[in-house]
Design a protein around this motif. Structure first.
Motif, PDB file in Angstrom:
ATOM      1  N   THR A  86      39.220  33.623  38.613  1.00  0.00           N
ATOM      2  CA  THR A  86      39.183  35.032  38.203  1.00  0.00           C
ATOM      3  C   THR A  86      39.747  35.215  36.803  1.00  0.00           C
ATOM      4  O   THR A  86      39.187  35.944  35.977  1.00  0.00           O
ATOM      5  CB  THR A  86      39.964  35.886  39.209  1.00  0.00           C
ATOM      6  OG1 THR A  86      39.405  35.716  40.523  1.00  0.00           O
ATOM      7  CG2 THR A  86      39.895  37.357  38.835  1.00  0.00           C
ATOM      8  N   ALA A  87      40.872  34.540  36.515  1.00  0.00           N
ATOM      9  CA  ALA A  87      41.476  34.640  35.191  1.00  0.00           C
ATOM     10  C   ALA A  87      40.563  34.046  34.124  1.00  0.00           C
ATOM     11  O   ALA A  87      40.403  34.619  33.029  1.00  0.00           O
ATOM     12  CB  ALA A  87      42.831  33.941  35.187  1.00  0.00           C
ATOM     13  N   TYR A  89      37.306  33.841  34.239  1.00  0.00           N
ATOM     14  CA  TYR A  89      36.163  34.728  34.041  1.00  0.00           C
ATOM     15  C   TYR A  89      36.550  35.945  33.205  1.00  0.00           C
ATOM     16  O   TYR A  89      35.771  36.382  32.337  1.00  0.00           O
ATOM     17  CB  TYR A  89      35.619  35.179  35.394  1.00  0.00           C
ATOM     18  CG  TYR A  89      34.451  36.126  35.293  1.00  0.00           C
ATOM     19  CD1 TYR A  89      33.207  35.665  34.875  1.00  0.00           C
ATOM     20  CD2 TYR A  89      34.591  37.475  35.607  1.00  0.00           C
ATOM     21  CE1 TYR A  89      32.127  36.534  34.764  1.00  0.00           C
ATOM     22  CE2 TYR A  89      33.519  38.346  35.506  1.00  0.00           C
ATOM     23  CZ  TYR A  89      32.292  37.869  35.094  1.00  0.00           C
ATOM     24  OH  TYR A  89      31.236  38.736  34.983  1.00  0.00           O
ATOM     25  N   ALA A  90      37.761  36.478  33.446  1.00  0.00           N
ATOM     26  CA  ALA A  90      38.217  37.623  32.656  1.00  0.00           C
ATOM     27  C   ALA A  90      38.358  37.233  31.189  1.00  0.00           C
ATOM     28  O   ALA A  90      37.948  37.988  30.284  1.00  0.00           O
ATOM     29  CB  ALA A  90      39.540  38.141  33.205  1.00  0.00           C
ATOM     30  N   ASN A  91      38.904  36.049  30.917  1.00  0.00           N
ATOM     31  CA  ASN A  91      39.026  35.586  29.531  1.00  0.00           C
ATOM     32  C   ASN A  91      37.645  35.360  28.918  1.00  0.00           C
ATOM     33  O   ASN A  91      37.434  35.641  27.724  1.00  0.00           O
ATOM     34  CB  ASN A  91      39.841  34.290  29.486  1.00  0.00           C
ATOM     35  CG  ASN A  91      41.287  34.517  29.875  1.00  0.00           C
ATOM     36  OD1 ASN A  91      41.818  35.618  29.702  1.00  0.00           O
ATOM     37  ND2 ASN A  91      41.929  33.488  30.411  1.00  0.00           N
ATOM     38  N   TYR A  92      36.728  34.844  29.717  1.00  0.00           N
ATOM     39  CA  TYR A  92      35.365  34.636  29.219  1.00  0.00           C
ATOM     40  C   TYR A  92      34.712  35.963  28.832  1.00  0.00           C
ATOM     41  O   TYR A  92      34.073  36.067  27.775  1.00  0.00           O
ATOM     42  CB  TYR A  92      34.540  33.919  30.290  1.00  0.00           C
ATOM     43  CG  TYR A  92      33.059  33.907  30.015  1.00  0.00           C
ATOM     44  CD1 TYR A  92      32.515  33.053  29.059  1.00  0.00           C
ATOM     45  CD2 TYR A  92      32.194  34.758  30.706  1.00  0.00           C
ATOM     46  CE1 TYR A  92      31.149  33.049  28.800  1.00  0.00           C
ATOM     47  CE2 TYR A  92      30.835  34.752  30.454  1.00  0.00           C
ATOM     48  CZ  TYR A  92      30.320  33.898  29.507  1.00  0.00           C
ATOM     49  OH  TYR A  92      28.972  33.907  29.250  1.00  0.00           O
ATOM     50  N   ARG A  93      34.899  36.975  29.696  1.00  0.00           N
ATOM     51  CA  ARG A  93      34.319  38.282  29.376  1.00  0.00           C
ATOM     52  C   ARG A  93      34.914  38.852  28.091  1.00  0.00           C
ATOM     53  O   ARG A  93      34.189  39.406  27.247  1.00  0.00           O
ATOM     54  CB  ARG A  93      34.571  39.245  30.537  1.00  0.00           C
ATOM     55  CG  ARG A  93      33.723  38.977  31.777  1.00  0.00           C
ATOM     56  CD  ARG A  93      32.261  39.278  31.503  1.00  0.00           C
ATOM     57  NE  ARG A  93      32.078  40.621  31.043  1.00  0.00           N
ATOM     58  CZ  ARG A  93      31.886  41.665  31.838  1.00  0.00           C
ATOM     59  NH1 ARG A  93      31.868  41.496  33.154  1.00  0.00           N
ATOM     60  NH2 ARG A  93      31.703  42.890  31.353  1.00  0.00           N
ATOM     61  N   LYS A  94      36.217  38.708  27.930  1.00  0.00           N
ATOM     62  CA  LYS A  94      36.857  39.210  26.708  1.00  0.00           C
ATOM     63  C   LYS A  94      36.335  38.472  25.486  1.00  0.00           C
ATOM     64  O   LYS A  94      36.071  39.088  24.441  1.00  0.00           O
ATOM     65  CB  LYS A  94      38.371  39.043  26.821  1.00  0.00           C
ATOM     66  CG  LYS A  94      39.025  39.949  27.850  1.00  0.00           C
ATOM     67  CD  LYS A  94      40.522  39.719  27.912  1.00  0.00           C
ATOM     68  CE  LYS A  94      41.167  40.611  28.957  1.00  0.00           C
ATOM     69  NZ  LYS A  94      42.631  40.375  29.050  1.00  0.00           N
TER      70      LYS A  94
END
Length: 208
Positions: A86-87, A89-94
């Protein structure tokens, strides 16, 4: 045997049958037990026997604690894996959003940089008083469009000299300034957000 004796024997037999139903005890007392009383006694007897019978004891299964501990450990590992994914993926989105914004700003900057010579011509026409009629309307419309895209002009006479934003093409001294200042602007500079598209071309005066 006479008929009377036969009748007496029948009555005696009938009385015996009736008394047997009523269950005479050894002392001759009537101890009739009703159906309800018998059922109650049977119920109490069954409950008493059930109370006397020992309950089934739970026999612990060997190795059950170890299996539960293994399952708990596996669950914790899977939870950590999910949190890590999850972390990431969140960094990837950012990162994707940041790269997309940077690419859009770079494209916009390239287009606006190509229009800067046109804006310079408009500024010179304004200085000479030639910005009139339909040409003035076109210039205003173009200025509004580039302004909406985030283009900001800077460079005015009297601004403090900033070597990161100004390109000095001439130097002189003056008693009218207390710090290096722009005393003449040959060409305005432009920024797009925090990005410097072009520095302003100025003449700089230093204090005497």
């Amino acid at each position: 045997m006479s008929r009377a004796d036969d009748e007496n024997d029948g009555q005696a037999t009938e009385r015996v049958v009736i008394r047997d139903r009523r269950k005479i005890d050894v002392k001759g007392k009537d101890t009739t037990v009703t159906k309800e009383a018998e059922e109650s006694q049977e119920t109490r007897g069954g409950a008493h026997r059930a109370a006397e019978e020992p309950e089934d004891e739970t026999i612990p299964t060997p190795g059950l604690g170890a299996e539960l501990e293994a399952l708990r450990t596996e669950l914790e590992e899977r939870t950590r894996d999910l949190q890590r994914v999850t972390a990431e993926y969140a960094n990837y989105r950012k990162r994707v959003d940041r790269d997309r914004s940077a690419a859009a700003e770079q494209t916009t900057g390239a287009v606006l940089t190509a229009l800067l010579p046109v804006l310079d011509d408009i500024d010179r026409a304004r200085e000479h008083g030639d910005l009139v009629g339909p040409f003035a309307a076109v210039a205003e419309s173009l200025g509004a469009v580039v302004g909406k895209l985030g283009l900001v002009a800077f460079g005015e006479k009297g601004d403090p000299f900033d070597p990161t934003r100004h390109e000095a093409v001439a130097h002189l001294t003056s008693a009218d300034v207390t710090e290096p200042s722009c005393v003449e602007v040959m060409r305005r500079g432009y920024t797009l957000g925090e990005r410097l598209l072009r520095p302003a071309m100025v003449a700089v005066a230093d204090p005497e």
